[in-house]
Design a protein around this motif. Sequence first.
Motif, PDB file in Angstrom:
ATOM      1  N   GLN A   1       0.838  -1.340   0.224  1.00 30.82           N
ATOM      2  CA  GLN A   1       0.109  -0.092  -0.047  1.00 30.82           C
ATOM      3  C   GLN A   1       0.841   1.244   0.132  1.00 30.82           C
ATOM      4  O   GLN A   1       1.736   1.413   0.663  1.00 30.82           O
ATOM      5  CB  GLN A   1      -0.916   0.010   1.357  1.00 30.82           C
ATOM      6  N   MET A   2       0.741   2.129  -0.896  1.00 37.48           N
ATOM      7  CA  MET A   2       1.517   3.466  -1.053  1.00 37.48           C
ATOM      8  C   MET A   2       0.492   4.469  -0.696  1.00 37.48           C
ATOM      9  O   MET A   2      -0.619   4.426  -1.306  1.00 37.48           O
ATOM     10  CB  MET A   2       2.110   3.446  -2.383  1.00 37.48           C
ATOM     11  N   VAL A   3       1.012   5.704  -0.290  1.00 36.10           N
ATOM     12  CA  VAL A   3       0.088   6.889   0.127  1.00 36.10           C
ATOM     13  C   VAL A   3       0.864   8.042  -0.574  1.00 36.10           C
ATOM     14  O   VAL A   3       1.857   8.247  -0.554  1.00 36.10           O
ATOM     15  CB  VAL A   3       0.013   7.115   1.792  1.00 36.10           C
ATOM     16  N   GLY A   4       0.077   8.935  -1.045  1.00 40.08           N
ATOM     17  CA  GLY A   4       0.533  10.298  -1.561  1.00 40.08           C
ATOM     18  C   GLY A   4       0.131  11.601  -0.932  1.00 40.08           C
ATOM     19  O   GLY A   4      -0.357  12.452  -1.403  1.00 40.08           O
ATOM     20  N   GLN A   5       0.733  11.439   0.327  1.00 42.89           N
ATOM     21  CA  GLN A   5       0.330  12.455   1.448  1.00 42.89           C
ATOM     22  C   GLN A   5       1.113  13.729   0.880  1.00 42.89           C
ATOM     23  O   GLN A   5       0.648  14.907   1.278  1.00 42.89           O
ATOM     24  CB  GLN A   5       0.881  12.025   2.891  1.00 42.89           C
ATOM     25  N   SER A   6       2.506  13.835   0.185  1.00 41.64           N
ATOM     26  CA  SER A   6       3.053  14.908  -0.085  1.00 41.64           C
ATOM     27  C   SER A   6       3.189  15.181  -1.579  1.00 41.64           C
ATOM     28  O   SER A   6       4.094  16.031  -1.731  1.00 41.64           O
ATOM     29  CB  SER A   6       4.413  14.856   0.589  1.00 41.64           C
ATOM     30  N   MET A   7       2.584  14.503  -2.253  1.00 32.10           N
ATOM     31  CA  MET A   7       2.480  14.493  -3.703  1.00 32.10           C
ATOM     32  C   MET A   7       1.795  15.630  -4.266  1.00 32.10           C
ATOM     33  O   MET A   7       0.872  16.351  -3.488  1.00 32.10           O
ATOM     34  CB  MET A   7       2.120  13.144  -4.574  1.00 32.10           C
ATOM     35  N   THR A   8       1.872  15.929  -5.558  1.00 33.72           N
ATOM     36  CA  THR A   8       1.253  16.874  -6.286  1.00 33.72           C
ATOM     37  C   THR A   8       0.731  16.328  -7.358  1.00 33.72           C
ATOM     38  O   THR A   8       1.203  15.610  -8.144  1.00 33.72           O
ATOM     39  CB  THR A   8       1.993  18.109  -6.491  1.00 33.72           C
ATOM     40  N   GLY A   9      -0.648  16.650  -7.853  1.00 35.42           N
ATOM     41  CA  GLY A   9      -1.335  16.053  -9.037  1.00 35.42           C
ATOM     42  C   GLY A   9      -1.230  17.037 -10.092  1.00 35.42           C
ATOM     43  O   GLY A   9      -0.967  18.136  -9.805  1.00 35.42           O
ATOM     44  N   VAL A  10      -1.522  16.344 -11.241  1.00 35.33           N
ATOM     45  CA  VAL A  10      -1.220  17.290 -12.434  1.00 35.33           C
ATOM     46  C   VAL A  10      -2.136  16.798 -13.447  1.00 35.33           C
ATOM     47  O   VAL A  10      -2.388  15.552 -13.914  1.00 35.33           O
ATOM     48  CB  VAL A  10       0.263  16.898 -13.004  1.00 35.33           C
ATOM     49  N   ALA A  11      -3.056  17.838 -13.839  1.00 35.70           N
ATOM     50  CA  ALA A  11      -4.175  17.532 -14.833  1.00 35.70           C
ATOM     51  C   ALA A  11      -3.608  17.389 -16.107  1.00 35.70           C
ATOM     52  O   ALA A  11      -2.434  17.750 -16.340  1.00 35.70           O
ATOM     53  CB  ALA A  11      -5.153  18.834 -15.022  1.00 35.70           C
ATOM     54  N   ASP A  12      -4.260  16.533 -16.900  1.00 32.21           N
ATOM     55  CA  ASP A  12      -3.965  16.034 -18.183  1.00 32.21           C
ATOM     56  C   ASP A  12      -4.734  16.426 -19.370  1.00 32.21           C
ATOM     57  O   ASP A  12      -6.045  15.976 -19.263  1.00 32.21           O
ATOM     58  CB  ASP A  12      -3.696  14.667 -18.560  1.00 32.21           C
ATOM     59  N   PRO A  13      -4.445  17.434 -20.173  1.00 32.67           N
ATOM     60  CA  PRO A  13      -5.496  18.153 -20.966  1.00 32.67           C
ATOM     61  C   PRO A  13      -6.042  17.012 -22.089  1.00 32.67           C
ATOM     62  O   PRO A  13      -6.945  17.193 -22.794  1.00 32.67           O
ATOM     63  CB  PRO A  13      -4.679  19.095 -21.899  1.00 32.67           C
TER      64      PRO A  13
END
Length: 219
Positions: free
Chosen positions: A79-91
Amino acid sequence: MLENPVWAALSGPQACFAEAAGNAACYQSDISPFGALADPGDPAAWRDLASLTDNVLLTGPSPAPGPGWQVTARMAGVQMVGQSMTGVADPEAVVLTETDVPEILELVERAKPGPFRKRTIVLGKYLGIRVDGRLVAMAGERFRLPGWTEISAVATDPDHQGRGLGARLTLAVAAGILGRGELPFLHASADNDRALRLYERLGFEPSRDVVFAQFRHAG
């Protein structure tokens, strides 16, 4: 909650998709094969589960069968968590709907990302990328629990792998989750080093080892 994410989802935000009895619950069979127990160490919860189904997929630190149940398949996961990540929208990402399900199921058959059924898409937002009109990559949301949403069904057609499509869609789905004020998490096979390295590059951090186990009720 993340120690028992399916129970947190089925007893919380996704209760509308549950078949429940006492301290056990399962997703409706055309949505997902997963089920959960409030306490896997409670024999009564296993009896509750037997009143719902005789065949179920469970996940947790190390689920052991209750009375009358046996393990028929087992896979180690992370199991992996994204507590400090930044998402990036994809056009280029398009929102997939129920009309896309036949194509989604074809892609799942080719890419084999894990369980996906006819109504899995109702669990959350699914995004895809098309090339020449053909769906070649996808990712979406599966387990949703208070404060967290799982990214799942990250799949790329074998003919289009190596182009970063899965990474782009993972970040795009994460952007939607983060935009709601929630945090993303996901699961990966423990022996899939390539996927684990990719998710770490995207900003996910290992949280805990888990086991995915298929159980059948002997009765």
